[in-house]
Design an enzyme around this catalytic site. Structure first.
Site, PDB file in Angstrom:
ATOM      1  N   SER A   1       1.167  -1.357  -0.008  1.00  0.00           N
ATOM      2  CA  SER A   1      -0.430  -0.062   0.278  1.00  0.00           C
ATOM      3  C   SER A   1       0.746   0.718   0.136  1.00  0.00           C
ATOM      4  CB  SER A   1      -0.786  -0.366   1.315  1.00  0.00           C
ATOM      5  OG  SER A   1      -1.308   1.875   1.325  1.00  0.00           O
TER       6      SER A   1
ATOM      7  N   TYR B   1       4.697   0.340  -3.646  1.00  0.00           N
ATOM      8  CA  TYR B   1       4.078  -0.514  -4.255  1.00  0.00           C
ATOM      9  C   TYR B   1       5.880  -0.917  -5.236  1.00  0.00           C
ATOM     10  CZ  TYR B   1      -0.377   1.537  -4.435  1.00  0.00           C
ATOM     11  OH  TYR B   1      -1.360   1.702  -3.923  1.00  0.00           O
TER      12      TYR B   1
ATOM     13  N   LYS C   1      -9.591  -5.651 -15.239  1.00  0.00           N
ATOM     14  CA  LYS C   1     -10.123  -5.888 -16.042  1.00  0.00           C
ATOM     15  C   LYS C   1     -10.242  -3.566 -15.037  1.00  0.00           C
ATOM     16  CE  LYS C   1     -13.779  -4.716 -14.286  1.00  0.00           C
ATOM     17  NZ  LYS C   1     -14.524  -3.338 -13.717  1.00  0.00           N
TER      18      LYS C   1
END
Length: 419
Positions: A62, A84, A123
């Site tokens: 995070s 990240y 997606k």
């Protein structure tokens, strides 16, 4: 129906985890890293990984170290990371799942590939087709796997649906109608309403387009006949709803018209009660029948495929939760034909791990299909008179607006101080 379905699948996955427990990791299990602490993670990858012996829930990241640490403790990850990039820099991690906001998919998928990780990305795959092509180029160059997480296509019910359409029992397809709506409406302030984060109903609910192209063997439409958007009240570049009519052709050149409808704000019935009859679905009409796949998006919760024969008026119903036309004779990590309680995400993980292991998965979403899917989204937005996501000109425009707002605030503040 997005929020309603999310709640249902969280409950289903939690119950499945309690009832069936966790698989013991194999000695060759690969370490998985998760970029973001998004709510979808538990259903989309965490619980599926618990029953896959070749996947180890290793790290979660995070932008806030404490948030990552809390998620790691809650879900049993070995490590947490406060950025990240820190996760991607860990050489022990072999693959990552990315559930960041849409506009960040391209940036962090590319960084993950450059760091040598296989990628399973939520997606929509990217903000636009150009970004999709670039990701596949990088993946091919580095011989890594990158896959768009259209999980529903891996479920046995989807394979039964296509098998029915391919049977030739009901003659040629003449039209399709697919939809995905959200009731209760997506709340204001949600990232799905933000253009800069890749928001919009067509982006978030692109399952409707996926259902359509899957039924038609992932063909490219010959033409976008029409597209009309209902803009968000807060940002005219974001579609609260999208209606599109696409023209396809079958192998013999016969026309197939396909309607796509997405909506983030179905507010009837007070905007509170879920309209369960509007679960993401597709209806396909052939010369001889009407074939309806109810809840194509998450058939593991509940689904049926109805076939109404025009010649007799008789309707029959079919379901498929394991085995089926594709998985039936396949040995999986859950035995031959898989498990009936597996979610769409678990079936997807089964195929993803086969590809990562350099095997030929029994079903897959090819890169060319993903690129065409993003091209379709781009073209629908253009037809509707809206900017495609990630448009450089829109980024420049946004920056100018922000600069103007900042200058105005500064001037206002200065005037106040002088007063």
């Amino acid at each position: 129906m997005a929020l309603f379905l999310q709640g249902c699948t969280f409950a289903q996955q939690y119950a499945s985890s309690l009832l069936h427990g966790k698989s013991q990791s194999s000695t060759r299990a690969l370490k998985l890293g998760v970029l973001s602490t998004a709510r979808i993670n538990s259903a989309a990858v965490i619980h599926p990984a618990e029953t896959h012996p070749d996947v180890e829930l290793y790290g979660i990241a995070s932008r806030d170290a404490q948030t990552a640490k809390n998620a790691a403790t809650k879900y049993g990850f070995s490590k947490s990371y406060g950025s990240y990039q820190e996760l991607l820099d860990d050489p022990l991690i072999s693959m990552v799942y990315i559930s960041l906001p849409n506009s960040l998919h391209f940036e962090w998928s590319k960084k993950a590939l450059i760091a040598g990780k296989h990628v399973l990305c939520e997606k929509p795959f990217t903000s636009n087709a150009e970004e999709a092509r670039e990701l596949f180029r990088v993946a091919e160059e580095r011989r890594l796997v990158v896959e768009e997480a259209f999980h529903w296509q891996f479920h046995p019910a989807a394979h039964l649906f296509r098998n029915i359409l391919e049977s030739n029992k009901y003659d040629r397809i003449i039209r399709t109608d697919a939809w995905m709506t959200s009731t209760p409406a997506i709340p204001s302030g949600d990232i799905r309403w933000q253009y800069d984060l890749g928001g919009g109903s067509l982006m978030d609910e692109c399952y409707a387009l996926s259902f359509t192209r899957y039924a038609l063997h992932n063909e490219r439409p010959k033409q976008i006949l029409s597209a009309a958007a209902r803009p968000s009240k807060d940002d005219g570049r974001v579609d609260a709803a999208m209606h599109a009519l696409l023209l396809f052709e079958d192998d013999n050149g016969n026309p197939i018209t396909s309607r796509i409808y997405t909506d983030l704000s179905r507010s009837r019935l007070g905007g509170v009660l879920p309209r369960v009859w509007e679960l993401p679905s597709i209806e396909v009409e052939t010369d001889a029948a009407i074939i309806y796949f109810y809840n194509a998006m998450m058939p593991h919760i509940y689904h049926y495929i109805s076939i109404t024969d025009k010649r007799t008026g008789i309707t029959e119903y079919k379901t498929q939760s394991s085995g089926g036309p594709i998985w039936g004779d396949r040995w999986t990590t859950g035995g031959k034909g898989g498990k009936s309680y597996w979610s769409t995400y678990r079936w997807q993980l089964e195929a993803f791990m086969e590809r990562v292991r350099d095997k030929e998965p029994i079903c897959w979403v090819p890169s060319e299909d993903t690129v065409i899917h993003m091209e379709c989204i781009d073209e629908i937005y253009k037809k509707a008179g809206m900017p495609i996501r990630g448009d450089p000109m829109e980024v420049v425009k946004d920056e100018k607006v922000r600069m103007a707002q900042k200058m105005e605030q500064t001037e206002t503040s200065g005037r106040s101080e002088k007063t």
